[in-house]
Design a protein around this motif. Structure first.
Motif, PDB file in Angstrom:
ATOM      1  N   GLN A 170       1.152 -12.307   3.678  1.00  0.00           N
ATOM      2  CA  GLN A 170      -0.295 -12.467   3.832  1.00  0.00           C
ATOM      3  C   GLN A 170      -0.723 -12.252   5.286  1.00  0.00           C
ATOM      4  O   GLN A 170      -1.727 -11.611   5.567  1.00  0.00           O
ATOM      5  CB  GLN A 170      -0.745 -13.848   3.358  1.00  0.00           C
ATOM      6  N   CYS A 187      -0.569  -8.591   6.054  1.00  0.00           N
ATOM      7  CA  CYS A 187      -1.672  -7.904   5.365  1.00  0.00           C
ATOM      8  C   CYS A 187      -2.996  -8.131   6.087  1.00  0.00           C
ATOM      9  O   CYS A 187      -3.789  -7.201   6.247  1.00  0.00           O
ATOM     10  CB  CYS A 187      -1.777  -8.385   3.923  1.00  0.00           C
ATOM     11  N   ARG A 218      -4.448  -4.583   4.844  1.00  0.00           N
ATOM     12  CA  ARG A 218      -3.855  -4.038   3.618  1.00  0.00           C
ATOM     13  C   ARG A 218      -3.817  -5.122   2.550  1.00  0.00           C
ATOM     14  O   ARG A 218      -3.792  -6.307   2.858  1.00  0.00           O
ATOM     15  CB  ARG A 218      -2.413  -3.589   3.848  1.00  0.00           C
ATOM     16  N   SER A 219      -3.725  -4.676   1.308  1.00  0.00           N
ATOM     17  CA  SER A 219      -3.497  -5.636   0.222  1.00  0.00           C
ATOM     18  C   SER A 219      -1.994  -5.902   0.143  1.00  0.00           C
ATOM     19  O   SER A 219      -1.196  -5.086   0.610  1.00  0.00           O
ATOM     20  CB  SER A 219      -3.990  -5.058  -1.110  1.00  0.00           C
ATOM     21  N   PRO A 220      -1.587  -7.024  -0.434  1.00  0.00           N
ATOM     22  CA  PRO A 220      -0.155  -7.288  -0.578  1.00  0.00           C
ATOM     23  C   PRO A 220       0.571  -6.167  -1.333  1.00  0.00           C
ATOM     24  O   PRO A 220       1.678  -5.778  -0.962  1.00  0.00           O
ATOM     25  CB  PRO A 220      -0.096  -8.608  -1.345  1.00  0.00           C
ATOM     26  N   SER A 269      -0.156  -2.970  -1.434  1.00  0.00           N
ATOM     27  CA  SER A 269      -0.017  -1.815  -0.541  1.00  0.00           C
ATOM     28  C   SER A 269       1.059  -2.058   0.512  1.00  0.00           C
ATOM     29  O   SER A 269       1.819  -1.152   0.847  1.00  0.00           O
ATOM     30  CB  SER A 269      -1.340  -1.518   0.168  1.00  0.00           C
ATOM     31  N   MET A 270       1.121  -3.277   1.016  1.00  0.00           N
ATOM     32  CA  MET A 270       2.125  -3.600   2.036  1.00  0.00           C
ATOM     33  C   MET A 270       3.528  -3.553   1.436  1.00  0.00           C
ATOM     34  O   MET A 270       4.454  -3.015   2.050  1.00  0.00           O
ATOM     35  CB  MET A 270       1.853  -4.970   2.647  1.00  0.00           C
TER      36      MET A 270
END
Length: 79
Positions: free
Chosen positions: A20, A23, A28-30, A32-33
């Motif tokens: 988190q 991100c 970024r979203s989780p 995407s990461m």
């Protein structure tokens, strides 16, 4: 949700907190990461083994994970 496109995974709470934080820092979203981290690691391993990225992906996708037997709460083996 399309079960062929998305899967759920369990992540330990301290790792989730770090995810988190990363991100939030990188906007970024989780999901995407995690994709970014997985792809970078595949690229790293391909280079380390002297393979192309596509060849390495084919190699690891052919490998099947064999489930191990574990004991459930009632002491009986389960798969």
């Amino acid at each position: 949700m399309d079960i062929n496109k998305f899967k759920s995974v369990a992540v330990r709470k301290p790792d989730y907190d770090l995810l988190q934080g990363l991100c939030n820092e990188k906007f970024r979203s989780p999901a995407s990461m995690i994709s970014k981290l997985v792809n970078e690691y595949v690229e790293f391993q391909a280079k380390k083994t002297g393979m192309t990225i596509d060849a390495y992906k084919k190699k690891i996708l052919k490998t099947k994970i064999i489930p191990t037997k574990t004991k459930g709460r009632n002491g009986h083996a389960r798969r």
